[in-house]
Design a protein around this motif. Structure first.
Motif, PDB file in Angstrom:
ATOM      1  N   GLU A  52      25.158 -16.794  -7.672  1.00 57.53           N
ATOM      2  CA  GLU A  52      25.033 -15.710  -6.696  1.00 57.53           C
ATOM      3  C   GLU A  52      23.899 -14.776  -7.110  1.00 57.53           C
ATOM      4  OE1 GLU A  52      27.747 -12.132  -4.908  1.00 57.53           O
ATOM      5  OE2 GLU A  52      28.751 -13.964  -5.580  1.00 57.53           O
ATOM      6  N   HIS A  53      23.078 -14.419  -6.136  1.00 60.88           N
ATOM      7  CA  HIS A  53      21.943 -13.535  -6.395  1.00 60.88           C
ATOM      8  C   HIS A  53      21.559 -12.829  -5.101  1.00 60.88           C
ATOM      9  CE1 HIS A  53      20.168 -17.232  -4.834  1.00 60.88           C
ATOM     10  NE2 HIS A  53      19.131 -16.511  -4.453  1.00 60.88           N
ATOM     11  N   ARG A  54      20.705 -11.831  -5.250  1.00 61.77           N
ATOM     12  CA  ARG A  54      20.220 -11.099  -4.084  1.00 61.77           C
ATOM     13  C   ARG A  54      18.719 -10.887  -4.242  1.00 61.77           C
ATOM     14  NH1 ARG A  54      22.987  -5.596  -3.107  1.00 61.77           N
ATOM     15  NH2 ARG A  54      21.218  -4.759  -4.221  1.00 61.77           N
ATOM     16  N   LEU A  55      17.986 -11.079  -3.154  1.00 64.18           N
ATOM     17  CA  LEU A  55      16.551 -10.846  -3.102  1.00 64.18           C
ATOM     18  C   LEU A  55      16.298  -9.778  -2.052  1.00 64.18           C
ATOM     19  CD1 LEU A  55      15.629 -14.600  -2.978  1.00 64.18           C
ATOM     20  CD2 LEU A  55      15.085 -13.087  -4.873  1.00 64.18           C
ATOM     21  N   GLU A  56      15.502  -8.764  -2.408  1.00 65.28           N
ATOM     22  CA  GLU A  56      15.223  -7.732  -1.420  1.00 65.28           C
ATOM     23  C   GLU A  56      13.971  -6.949  -1.781  1.00 65.28           C
ATOM     24  OE1 GLU A  56      18.317  -4.816  -1.067  1.00 65.28           O
ATOM     25  OE2 GLU A  56      18.464  -4.540  -3.219  1.00 65.28           O
ATOM     26  N   ARG A  57      13.440  -6.302  -0.773  1.00 68.93           N
ATOM     27  CA  ARG A  57      12.290  -5.441  -0.990  1.00 68.93           C
ATOM     28  C   ARG A  57      12.766  -4.070  -1.458  1.00 68.93           C
ATOM     29  NH1 ARG A  57       7.484  -3.554   3.174  1.00 68.93           N
ATOM     30  NH2 ARG A  57       6.396  -2.290   1.608  1.00 68.93           N
ATOM     31  N   ALA A  58      12.112  -3.548  -2.472  1.00 65.18           N
ATOM     32  CA  ALA A  58      12.337  -2.169  -2.900  1.00 65.18           C
ATOM     33  C   ALA A  58      11.393  -1.326  -2.040  1.00 65.18           C
ATOM     34  CB  ALA A  58      12.033  -2.017  -4.382  1.00 65.18           C
ATOM     35  N   ARG A  59      11.916  -0.709  -1.012  1.00 66.62           N
ATOM     36  CA  ARG A  59      11.079  -0.017  -0.025  1.00 66.62           C
ATOM     37  C   ARG A  59      10.412   1.239  -0.581  1.00 66.62           C
ATOM     38  NH1 ARG A  59      10.434  -2.931   4.218  1.00 66.62           N
ATOM     39  NH2 ARG A  59      12.167  -4.232   4.819  1.00 66.62           N
ATOM     40  N   ARG A  60      11.093   1.927  -1.462  1.00 68.25           N
ATOM     41  CA  ARG A  60      10.525   3.131  -2.083  1.00 68.25           C
ATOM     42  C   ARG A  60      10.806   3.090  -3.578  1.00 68.25           C
ATOM     43  NH1 ARG A  60       9.946   8.017   1.511  1.00 68.25           N
ATOM     44  NH2 ARG A  60       9.929   8.948  -0.538  1.00 68.25           N
ATOM     45  N   LEU A 115       2.429   2.641  -6.002  1.00 64.90           N
ATOM     46  CA  LEU A 115       3.599   2.090  -5.322  1.00 64.90           C
ATOM     47  C   LEU A 115       3.748   2.570  -3.883  1.00 64.90           C
ATOM     48  CD1 LEU A 115       6.077   2.470  -8.293  1.00 64.90           C
ATOM     49  CD2 LEU A 115       5.210   0.298  -7.371  1.00 64.90           C
ATOM     50  N   LEU A 116       3.263   3.755  -3.589  1.00 66.27           N
ATOM     51  CA  LEU A 116       3.421   4.308  -2.242  1.00 66.27           C
ATOM     52  C   LEU A 116       2.344   3.841  -1.266  1.00 66.27           C
ATOM     53  CD1 LEU A 116       4.624   7.907  -3.133  1.00 66.27           C
ATOM     54  CD2 LEU A 116       5.991   5.953  -2.320  1.00 66.27           C
ATOM     55  N   ARG A 117       1.373   3.077  -1.742  1.00 67.18           N
ATOM     56  CA  ARG A 117       0.355   2.530  -0.841  1.00 67.18           C
ATOM     57  C   ARG A 117       1.002   1.527   0.114  1.00 67.18           C
ATOM     58  NH1 ARG A 117      -3.324  -0.769  -3.238  1.00 67.18           N
ATOM     59  NH2 ARG A 117      -1.652  -1.311  -4.652  1.00 67.18           N
ATOM     60  N   GLU A 118       0.588   1.548   1.342  1.00 69.54           N
ATOM     61  CA  GLU A 118       1.131   0.620   2.335  1.00 69.54           C
ATOM     62  C   GLU A 118       0.849  -0.836   1.959  1.00 69.54           C
ATOM     63  OE1 GLU A 118       0.449  -0.343   7.011  1.00 69.54           O
ATOM     64  OE2 GLU A 118       0.408   1.754   6.392  1.00 69.54           O
ATOM     65  N   ALA A 119      -0.233  -1.083   1.257  1.00 68.86           N
ATOM     66  CA  ALA A 119      -0.631  -2.442   0.901  1.00 68.86           C
ATOM     67  C   ALA A 119       0.223  -3.052  -0.211  1.00 68.86           C
ATOM     68  CB  ALA A 119      -2.095  -2.467   0.473  1.00 68.86           C
ATOM     69  N   GLU A 141       5.332  -8.538  -7.138  1.00 68.87           N
ATOM     70  CA  GLU A 141       4.547  -7.483  -6.493  1.00 68.87           C
ATOM     71  C   GLU A 141       3.441  -8.133  -5.675  1.00 68.87           C
ATOM     72  OE1 GLU A 141       1.218  -4.292  -7.730  1.00 68.87           O
ATOM     73  OE2 GLU A 141       3.079  -4.140  -8.903  1.00 68.87           O
ATOM     74  N   LEU A 142       3.420  -7.825  -4.397  1.00 70.29           N
ATOM     75  CA  LEU A 142       2.381  -8.314  -3.487  1.00 70.29           C
ATOM     76  C   LEU A 142       1.439  -7.174  -3.147  1.00 70.29           C
ATOM     77  CD1 LEU A 142       4.498 -10.329  -0.869  1.00 70.29           C
ATOM     78  CD2 LEU A 142       3.225 -11.243  -2.817  1.00 70.29           C
ATOM     79  N   GLU A 143       0.183  -7.523  -2.950  1.00 71.19           N
ATOM     80  CA  GLU A 143      -0.788  -6.535  -2.490  1.00 71.19           C
ATOM     81  C   GLU A 143      -1.621  -7.144  -1.371  1.00 71.19           C
ATOM     82  OE1 GLU A 143      -4.678  -4.181  -4.048  1.00 71.19           O
ATOM     83  OE2 GLU A 143      -2.898  -4.145  -5.305  1.00 71.19           O
ATOM     84  N   ARG A 144      -1.543  -6.513  -0.198  1.00 68.94           N
ATOM     85  CA  ARG A 144      -2.378  -6.940   0.924  1.00 68.94           C
ATOM     86  C   ARG A 144      -3.788  -6.428   0.697  1.00 68.94           C
ATOM     87  NH1 ARG A 144      -0.132  -4.359   5.273  1.00 68.94           N
ATOM     88  NH2 ARG A 144       1.558  -3.493   4.054  1.00 68.94           N
TER      89      ARG A 144
END
Length: 186
Positions: free
Chosen positions: A29-37, A71-75, A92-95
Motif C-alpha cells: 500500500e502506498h500513496r502518490l500525490e502532488r505537494a501543492r504548497r 518551490l512557489l514558481r508555477e513551473a 521534482e518536475l520543472e516545466r
C-alpha cells in the motif's frame, strides 16, 4: 578531504507520451500525490534524506528564502511517494521553455528501495509531465554517482539516451542526511 573522480553523466529523453512503459504497481500500500504548497523545510528534508547518499550538494547552501522562491514558481512541481503516512520518495518536475519538462530530482528513501516503488514513482511523475498540453519532451540526467538502478529504471520506462559526458570532479565524502549517516548504513 576530497578526491578526484571520473563521473559519467547520461542525458535521456522521452519525446512522446506513447513511449512511456508503465511500471507494475507494487503490492504494498502506498500513496502518490502532488505537494501543492511544499514548505522549504519539507523539500530540503527530502533532498538531504534521499540525496545525501548520492552527492546531491548543489542546494545545500540554499537559504529558506531561496527554497521558498524556487518551490512557489508555477513551473516547479513536487510529487511524493508515501508509505504508511511517511514520505518514502519524491520527484521534482520543472516545466521549461519550448515544451520541455525536466525531471530535476528523483529518488527514494533507503527503506523503499528494491520494492518496485522507483518504477511506480517514475511512471507517475512522467504521466504528470505529459499532462501539460504544451509538453513536447520530458528529459532527465543521471550519473555514476546515482543509485545503480537509476539508469536502468529510466530506460525501462521508455527514456532514450541522447548525450553522454564524462568529466573529472573533486568529490568530498557524501554528506548524507545527518553527520554520522555512514556508520548507520548497513
Amino acid at each position: 578531504m576530497s578526491e578526484e573522480r571520473h563521473i559519467t553523466t547520461w542525458y535521456l529523453e522521452m519525446t512522446s507520451p506513447g513511449l512511456l512503459v508503465p511500471a507494475r504497481v507494487p503490492a504494498w500500500e502506498h500513496r502518490l500525490e502532488r505537494a501543492r504548497r511544499p514548505s522549504a523545510a519539507f523539500a530540503r528534508f527530502l533532498y538531504t534524506a534521499i540525496g545525501g547518499a548520492w552527492h546531491w550538494t548543489d542546494r545545500l547552501g540554499w537559504s529558506k528564502a531561496r527554497w521558498d522562491a524556487h518551490l512557489l514558481r508555477e513551473a516547479c512541481e513536487l510529487y511524493t511517494l508515501q508509505l504508511d503516512g511517511a514520505p518514502a520518495g519524491f520527484a521534482e518536475l520543472e516545466r521549461q521553455p519550448e515544451g520541455n519538462v525536466q525531471l530535476v530530482y528523483f529518488g527514494l528513501m533507503p527503506d523503499a528501495v528494491g520494492r518496485g516503488f522507483g518504477g511506480r514513482l517514475l511512471t507517475y511523475a512522467v504521466e504528470r509531465a505529459w499532462q501539460h498540453a504544451e509538453t513536447r519532451r520530458v528529459w532527465v540526467h543521471t550519473c555514476t554517482l546515482d543509485a545503480p538502478a537509476a539508469l536502468p529504471n529510466y530506460q525501462a520506462r521508455g527514456f532514450s539516451l541522447f548525450r553522454t559526458e564524462t568529466r573529472s570532479l573533486p568529490l568530498a565524502a557524501a554528506p548524507g542526511p545527518w553527520p554520522d549517516w555512514n556508520r548507520d548504513r548497513s
